[in-house]
Design an enzyme around this catalytic site. Sequence first.
Site, PDB file in Angstrom:
ATOM      1  N   SER A 153     -11.088   0.948  -1.244  1.00 46.75           N
ATOM      2  CA  SER A 153     -11.153   2.213  -0.681  1.00 46.75           C
ATOM      3  C   SER A 153     -10.227   2.179   0.839  1.00 46.75           C
ATOM      4  CB  SER A 153     -12.387   2.744  -0.289  1.00 46.75           C
ATOM      5  OG  SER A 153     -12.873   3.167  -1.335  1.00 46.75           O
ATOM      6  N   LYS A 157      -7.406   4.328   0.980  1.00 48.74           N
ATOM      7  CA  LYS A 157      -7.417   5.562   0.879  1.00 48.74           C
ATOM      8  C   LYS A 157      -6.578   6.127   2.201  1.00 48.74           C
ATOM      9  CE  LYS A 157     -11.235   5.772  -2.124  1.00 48.74           C
ATOM     10  NZ  LYS A 157     -12.614   5.714  -2.107  1.00 48.74           N
ATOM     11  N   VAL A 164     -15.037  -1.297  -1.223  1.00 49.83           N
ATOM     12  CA  VAL A 164     -16.037  -2.144  -1.833  1.00 49.83           C
ATOM     13  C   VAL A 164     -15.733  -3.660  -2.149  1.00 49.83           C
ATOM     14  CG1 VAL A 164     -17.520  -0.268  -2.939  1.00 49.83           C
ATOM     15  CG2 VAL A 164     -15.612  -1.301  -4.186  1.00 49.83           C
TER      16      VAL A 164
HETATM   17  N1  GLU Z   1     -11.983   1.710  -6.547  1.00 49.06           N
HETATM   18  C1  GLU Z   1     -13.411   1.968  -6.012  1.00 49.06           C
HETATM   19  C2  GLU Z   1     -14.049   3.053  -6.595  1.00 49.06           C
HETATM   20  O1  GLU Z   1     -13.484   4.134  -7.176  1.00 49.06           O
HETATM   21  C3  GLU Z   1     -13.251   2.220  -4.711  1.00 49.06           C
HETATM   22  C4  GLU Z   1     -14.464   2.377  -4.092  1.00 49.06           C
HETATM   23  C5  GLU Z   1     -14.638   1.751  -2.401  1.00 49.06           C
HETATM   24  O2  GLU Z   1     -14.068   0.705  -2.254  1.00 49.06           O
HETATM   25  O3  GLU Z   1     -15.697   2.317  -1.848  1.00 49.06           O
HETATM   26  O4  GLU Z   1     -15.179   2.993  -7.213  1.00 49.06           O
END
Ligand code: GLU
Length: 309
Positions: free
Chosen positions: A64, A67, A261
């Site tokens: 994430s 993002k 995560v």
């Molecule tokens: N690719 C992970 C998901 O969509 C990202 C979540 C994260 O890093 O918090 O679940």
Amino acid sequence: MADLQAIVDEIHDKLAPRLGEGKVADYIPQLAHVDPKKFGMAIVTVDGEIFKVGDADVPFSIQSISKVFTLTLALGKHGETTWNRVGREPSGSAFNSIVQLEHEEGKPRNPFINAGAIAVSDLVLAGHTPREAIGEIVRFVRYLADDDSIAIDPTVAKSEQATGYRNFALANFMRSFGKLDHPVEHVLGVYFHHCALAMTCTQLAKSGLFLAASGRNPLTGHTVVSKQRARRINALMLTCGHYDGSGDFAYRVGLPGKSGVGGGILAVAPGRASVAVWSPGLNHNGNSLLGSLALEMLTTRTGWSVFGH
Ligand code: GLU
């Protein structure tokens, strides 16, 4: 300035007995294979000095944290109209929550929860094929970090594509409200791939440096965004960057930050430095347990905070 190398060394020494604490994310099968005892930290100052410790040059799945980069790209492409598609309020619920989305008729609370980032992927996709959009994101991150070796880990992207039921649910839900312009498979193809970017702490700290330096990367001299936009992205990271643990992170660390995560966190000390930390074990909010602690120790030692000196 404080002796930052001595500080990161001390943080590493203090946390060494605790390495392995927390729970490694396993809902993306490929992430479960990571050694839970890894720990790395890198600080890049606005003067271009770099301080690092532990596994700071080992690539990991930034998840994430990506993002922040896709939001920056979407704002560059669509400007303020980005906010017609995604809000700017903390969610107070889990990173992959679907309940709120129903109440709010498919407009996600903010760009850092999964639904919001999926909406942002849809914006980045405008005018592109998924392959082109993914290429644009990778080129952008390489440009930010000034490092052409940065790449997506295709096994992580595939692993998430095969098991991302919840993200498919979120995207289908938004599409049903007419809130996605592109087919769900295309949007999620972009989303899963940018989450699967593999980067080291050093690369990550470099790529976040523009946020610490009023929109300009002092290492390359490139102006990435305006001063105002850098401040605003930092504001979103502070209020929304750690899901429903954002308040706790602001209280303990006092800096804008974005977690993933994979166990990474990118934190921004405006006017001072960009910091990346990696420790795969997560706390109950899905944020790196020891990573948050390391940043708390760093800001306690240096006095860095956006809330005062
Ligand atoms: N690719 C992970 C998901 O969509 C990202 C979540 C994260 O890093 O918090 O679940």
